[in-house]
Design a protein around this motif. Structure first.
Motif, mmCIF file in Angstrom:
data_model
loop_
_atom_site.group_PDB
_atom_site.id
_atom_site.type_symbol
_atom_site.label_atom_id
_atom_site.label_comp_id
_atom_site.label_asym_id
_atom_site.label_seq_id
_atom_site.Cartn_x
_atom_site.Cartn_y
_atom_site.Cartn_z
ATOM 1 N N UNK A 195 19.484 16.978 -1.699
ATOM 2 C CA UNK A 195 18.776 16.714 -0.439
ATOM 3 C C UNK A 195 17.441 16.009 -0.672
ATOM 4 N N UNK A 196 17.451 15.079 -1.641
ATOM 5 C CA UNK A 196 16.295 14.237 -1.896
ATOM 6 C C UNK A 196 15.304 14.769 -2.898
ATOM 7 N N UNK A 214 30.708 28.051 1.491
ATOM 8 C CA UNK A 214 30.349 28.509 2.844
ATOM 9 C C UNK A 214 31.096 27.732 3.921
ATOM 10 N N UNK A 215 31.896 26.769 3.514
ATOM 11 C CA UNK A 215 32.631 25.967 4.488
ATOM 12 C C UNK A 215 31.859 24.760 4.970
ATOM 13 N N UNK A 216 30.795 24.390 4.263
ATOM 14 C CA UNK A 216 30.015 23.224 4.653
ATOM 15 C C UNK A 216 30.563 21.961 3.987
ATOM 16 N N UNK A 217 30.080 20.830 4.470
ATOM 17 C CA UNK A 217 30.502 19.526 3.960
ATOM 18 C C UNK A 217 29.369 18.955 3.101
ATOM 19 N N UNK A 218 29.713 18.538 1.880
ATOM 20 C CA UNK A 218 28.728 18.024 0.932
ATOM 21 C C UNK A 218 29.038 16.562 0.622
ATOM 22 N N UNK A 219 28.017 15.729 0.663
ATOM 23 C CA UNK A 219 28.156 14.337 0.223
ATOM 24 C C UNK A 219 27.722 14.241 -1.227
ATOM 25 N N UNK A 220 28.535 13.595 -2.045
ATOM 26 C CA UNK A 220 28.207 13.392 -3.454
ATOM 27 C C UNK A 220 28.199 11.894 -3.738
ATOM 28 N N UNK A 221 27.236 11.451 -4.525
ATOM 29 C CA UNK A 221 27.153 10.042 -4.892
ATOM 30 C C UNK A 221 28.191 9.742 -5.962
ATOM 31 N N UNK A 222 29.244 9.065 -5.553
ATOM 32 C CA UNK A 222 30.292 8.672 -6.483
ATOM 33 C C UNK A 222 29.937 7.361 -7.162
ATOM 34 N N UNK A 339 26.037 4.077 0.678
ATOM 35 C CA UNK A 339 25.787 3.833 -0.747
ATOM 36 C C UNK A 339 24.385 4.220 -1.190
ATOM 37 N N UNK A 340 23.466 4.467 -0.249
ATOM 38 C CA UNK A 340 22.077 4.741 -0.598
ATOM 39 C C UNK A 340 21.597 5.966 0.175
ATOM 40 N N UNK A 341 21.181 7.002 -0.555
ATOM 41 C CA UNK A 341 20.802 8.264 0.086
ATOM 42 C C UNK A 341 19.607 8.098 1.013
ATOM 43 N N UNK A 342 18.721 7.161 0.715
ATOM 44 C CA UNK A 342 17.544 6.945 1.566
ATOM 45 C C UNK A 342 17.883 6.056 2.763
ATOM 46 N N UNK A 343 18.440 4.874 2.491
ATOM 47 C CA UNK A 343 18.734 3.942 3.578
ATOM 48 C C UNK A 343 19.793 4.489 4.530
ATOM 49 N N UNK A 344 20.724 5.263 4.011
ATOM 50 C CA UNK A 344 21.808 5.804 4.839
ATOM 51 C C UNK A 344 21.550 7.262 5.221
ATOM 52 N N UNK A 345 20.296 7.667 5.160
ATOM 53 C CA UNK A 345 19.958 9.074 5.391
ATOM 54 C C UNK A 345 20.413 9.564 6.762
ATOM 55 N N UNK A 346 20.186 8.762 7.792
ATOM 56 C CA UNK A 346 20.539 9.183 9.147
ATOM 57 C C UNK A 346 22.043 9.367 9.290
ATOM 58 N N UNK A 347 22.812 8.442 8.730
ATOM 59 C CA UNK A 347 24.268 8.551 8.830
ATOM 60 C C UNK A 347 24.784 9.735 8.020
ATOM 61 N N UNK A 348 24.233 9.927 6.823
ATOM 62 C CA UNK A 348 24.652 11.062 6.006
ATOM 63 C C UNK A 348 24.318 12.385 6.698
ATOM 64 N N UNK A 359 19.451 8.883 -9.032
ATOM 65 C CA UNK A 359 18.519 7.753 -8.914
ATOM 66 C C UNK A 359 19.040 6.441 -9.494
ATOM 67 N N UNK A 360 20.304 6.373 -9.872
ATOM 68 C CA UNK A 360 20.889 5.096 -10.296
ATOM 69 C C UNK A 360 21.497 4.429 -9.065
ATOM 70 N N UNK A 361 20.943 3.305 -8.686
ATOM 71 C CA UNK A 361 21.344 2.653 -7.437
ATOM 72 C C UNK A 361 22.770 2.105 -7.512
#
Length: 762
Positions: A195-196, A214-222, A339-348, A359-361
């Motif tokens: 989470x940043x 807990x049944x939550x949804x997690x985004x992972x940087x593939x 593709x970017x945790x910062x730029x796509x923060x709202x969508x994520x 931190x590898x772009x």
């Protein structure tokens, strides 16, 4: 002291020779042969200079051609003999040469290799449990590359300066990471984020694993973008994931180990190889019953899409969770992957409950590849991570060009010299986000390859966003604009893959494509050359009631076929089928309104699509009346037909499609429709009817080949992603001694069309 037999040899190599450990492997070979000199990446591939006894130099070249380094594809080798130079003390890797155009091929991303996985698990290794472990034989490639040649300074790993230990490995010819451009370790590599916030591995995995339990949804940087992970055994979690993505029905893929794979699916030897291979694609497999998965994961589909972890981070999280996970692209349905945790923060934030990133772009976003096994060979359903970009060698060099494809399966291809290079599937180009992704990717490719296209090619459909983009880019670059008929490009793409020259008899069966007469084609028999196409025959046309709505509602296509066969008397024809689910799918008065549209007002556009014929049959058999994703009805119909195949209840009788003579000839579906209705009245199992429908299509191919006196056939278009149809077609054609060519390295759907468009340049 050199002897008279000593000489120098300069080699220039083109093809896939960067990002695969090519230079390190050749350093070892040259050293073993007692040669001195250097090797370097160049803008066009690899260049080397070797010195030593001529017999050893010739042996070096022979071994290079006979046993090229793993993953390499040498498309051109130029050699020049030189005087012997005794100044070289050893054979080494020299700095990259930036000369000429940037035409070197980019290596696809490579999944975690066995050596790195062993090291990951070894408590004595300094990369034990290191989530970004890689070597010359695995790790991100295309997804992290900004420019060419493939050197660390041209990737998103440039900000991570090597520590002393990594620098030692990087410079040691005996080390597996000798000149590995993505080399790193916990002291000098990317940082893990939850989470940043920067976290240690155990805390990051702990947070993500706890959230999943807990049944939550997690985004992972593939490797090529973010994936959404979720527990496939929780109904409420699966429903929540579908709602957030806007994906009500399309099956969800799973992330699994090989051990769990055997519990989930029936796996052949070829499928196991696909699953465990270096591309680590999603493999479409027959699923077992009673797997414990929630019904919402794959719905009624008899298949599961399953992939192995492509990176160490994915593997560590999967093992921390302890059982298979849903793994699907982090995007709203039809939009590009995040593709970017910062730029796509709202969508994520809308899609998931927690984000595990680093931190590898990711420079070039890319979805996971999807494949299945058919006819004992790979069949690519989506060209993505691990398989793309894919290069096809042209017969001769041509002027620079770009192809921008069609619409729903967005993609692009470039022509540079004698290389045709196809991008990954870029998603749906019918929305603004998808079209912007296509435009951004085009700019990245043109910049990276320093390409100024002389030609810009596109589909001839006037309403496609890619067509409008092609016109705009053509004006900007001063390029010649070329409009290519959709199915002409389909057939040419297969011809390019198999190095076929024209003329060829091509069968192009798909959902639809704009025809030269303004109607929608999709059941075509074409005589194809690079510069010309002749429509020899096609499926009998029928109207698409409501245009695009008919694509989403197979029940409308069924009405068009019934009305086309029996006119207003179609109701009388169905008198014995009052309980037909198709009839019950319409509300009161709805059928009458749709029927009126066939006789009053603007006439619906005509269609000759085999894909829509699949839709109509699926609707009449009660399989699918409405669709929420492309080819949903056709996929369900194939699944139903496989039930008869699996049960061993294969009928011996046949339906038929009649050939109606003319210029062009027609492949008439009316006899098939009548036979289908008769069998429904008799109470024949719908699985057998679905199987007979597939057989009728397959049987039509050798009949058409015989009529046209052809001993060779090219199968193209998305309908041949249907494994049953493809295998039945091959069986029917090969039984008559007809040679058949079909897509294997390339997708048979619209994502390969850009490459076919470039083939029209001759």
């Amino acid at each position: 002291m050199n002897c008279p037999a000593d000489q120098g040899l300069q080699l220039e190599l083109e093809g896939l020779v960067q990002g695969i450990g090519f230079r390190p492997q050749l350093v070892l070979r040259a050293t073993e042969l007692g040669l001195t000199g250097w090797i370097a990446n160049s803008s066009g591939g690899v260049k080397l200079e070797a010195h030593g006894p001529r017999v050893q130099l010739e042996r070096f070249v022979d071994e290079l051609l006979q046993r090229p380094p793993r993953f390499s594809q040498i498309t051109k080798l130029s050699r020049h003999w030189l005087p012997y130079n005794q100044d070289h003390q050893a054979f080494c890797i020299a700095p990259a040469l930036r000369e000429g155009s940037a035409s070197a091929l980019l290596c696809p991303d490579l999944a975690l290799c066995a050596d790195c996985e062993r090291e990951l698990r070894d408590p004595g290794s300094r990369r034990h449990q290191y989530p970004f472990i890689s070597c010359t034989q695995c790790g991100p490639r295309y997804s992290v590359t900004r420019g060419l040649p493939f050197e660390r300074c041209n990737t998103s790993y440039a900000p991570f300066s090597l520590c002393d230990a990594c620098a030692q490995e990087y410079s040691d010819p005996r080390d597996r990471r000798f000149h590995a451009q993505t080399i790193s370790c916990s002291h000098c590599g990317p940082e893990l984020l939850w989470n940043g916030d920067v976290v240690a591995l155990d805390r990051g995995l702990g947070h993500a694993t706890a959230a999943l339990h807990r049944g939550q949804i997690v985004a992972i940087q593939g490797i090529g973008g973010f994936q959404l992970l979720a527990d496939p055994q929780r109904s409420e979690t699966v429903a929540c994931l579908r709602a957030r993505k806007g994906r009500p029905d399309k099956p969800l893929a799973l992330l699994s180990s090989h051990q769990w794979l055997q519990e989930l699916c029936v796996v052949s030897e070829q499928e196991a190889e696909l699953f465990g291979g270096p591309s680590a694609p999603i493999v479409l497999l027959r699923r077992r019953r009673n797997t414990g998965l929630d019904a919402g994961v794959a719905g009624s589909s008899p298949w599961l899409g399953v992939m192995r972890p492509a990176s160490a981070l994915q593997l560590l999280l999967l093992e921390s969770f302890g059982r298979p996970l849903i793994a699907t692209s982090a995007n709203r349905s039809g939009e590009p992957i995040c593709r970017d945790a910062c730029r796509d923060q709202a969508q994520l934030a809308e899609l998931c409950d927690g984000v595990l990133s680093h931190t590898a772009e990711i420079v070039n976003r890319i979805d996971d590849s999807v494949v299945r096994e058919a006819a004992k060979a790979p069949l690519v359903l989506r060209l993505g991570r691990g398989l793309a970009p894919v290069a096809i060698q042209a017969a001769r060099p041509r002027s620079a060009a770009v192809g921008l494809g069609a619409q729903q399966k967005g993609a692009l291809a470039i022509l540079q010299g004698n290389q045709l290079v196809l991008s990954p599937d870029l998603g749906d180009g019918s929305n603004s986000a998808g079209l912007l992704h296509l435009e951004d990717t085009l700019q990245q490719w043109l910049s990276r390859h320093q390409l100024e296209p002389n030609h810009v090619l596109c589909d001839m459909h006037p309403g496609y966003g890619s067509t409008q983009l092609a016109k705009e880019k053509g004006r900007h670059h001063g390029s010649v604009l070329g409009l290519v008929q959709h199915h002409h490009a389909h057939v040419l793409a297969v011809m390019a893959e198999h190095a076929l020259t024209g003329p060829q008899l091509g069968v192009a069966w798909d959902g639809s494509g704009w025809g030269e007469d303004g109607s929608l084609w999709g059941g075509e028999f074409l005589q194809v050359n690079a510069h010309s196409v002749q429509r020899l025959g096609h499926l009998s046309p029928f109207p698409l009631i409501g245009g695009e709505r008919a694509v989403r509602e197979p029940r409308r296509v069924a009405l068009a076929l019934l009305h086309g066969s029996y006119g207003p008397a179609w109701r009388e024809r169905l008198a014995g089928l009052r309980d037909l689910p198709w009839l019950q799918s319409f509300e009161a008065g709805e059928l009458e309104l749709l029927e009126q549209s066939l006789s009053r007002g603007p006439q619906p556009v005509n269609c000759s699509s085999v894909g829509r014929l699949f839709d109509a049959v699926a609707a009449l058999l009660g399989v699918q009346q409405r669709c929420s994703f492309e080819a949903q009805a056709a996929i369900a119909l194939e699944g139903l037909a496989m039930e008869a195949f699996d049960a061993g209840t294969l009928p011996r009788d046949r339906y038929r499609l009649a050939i109606v003579e003319g210029q062009p000839f027609l492949l008439a579906w009316k006899p098939l429709l009548e036979a289908l209705l008769v069998d429904l009245e008799r109470g024949r199992p719908t699985a057998e009817i679905a199987y007979l429908f597939h057989c009728a299509l397959a049987d039509a191919l050798p009949a058409v080949a015989a009529r046209l006196e052809s001993r060779e056939l090219v199968l193209a278009g998305g309908c041949f992603q249907n494994r049953l149809l493809l295998e039945l077609s091959l069986e029917a054609l090969q039984a008559k001694g007809i040679a058949v060519h079909w897509s294997q390295r390339l997708p048979s759907n619209d994502a390969a069309i850009p490459l076919g468009q470039l083939m029209t340049l001759g």
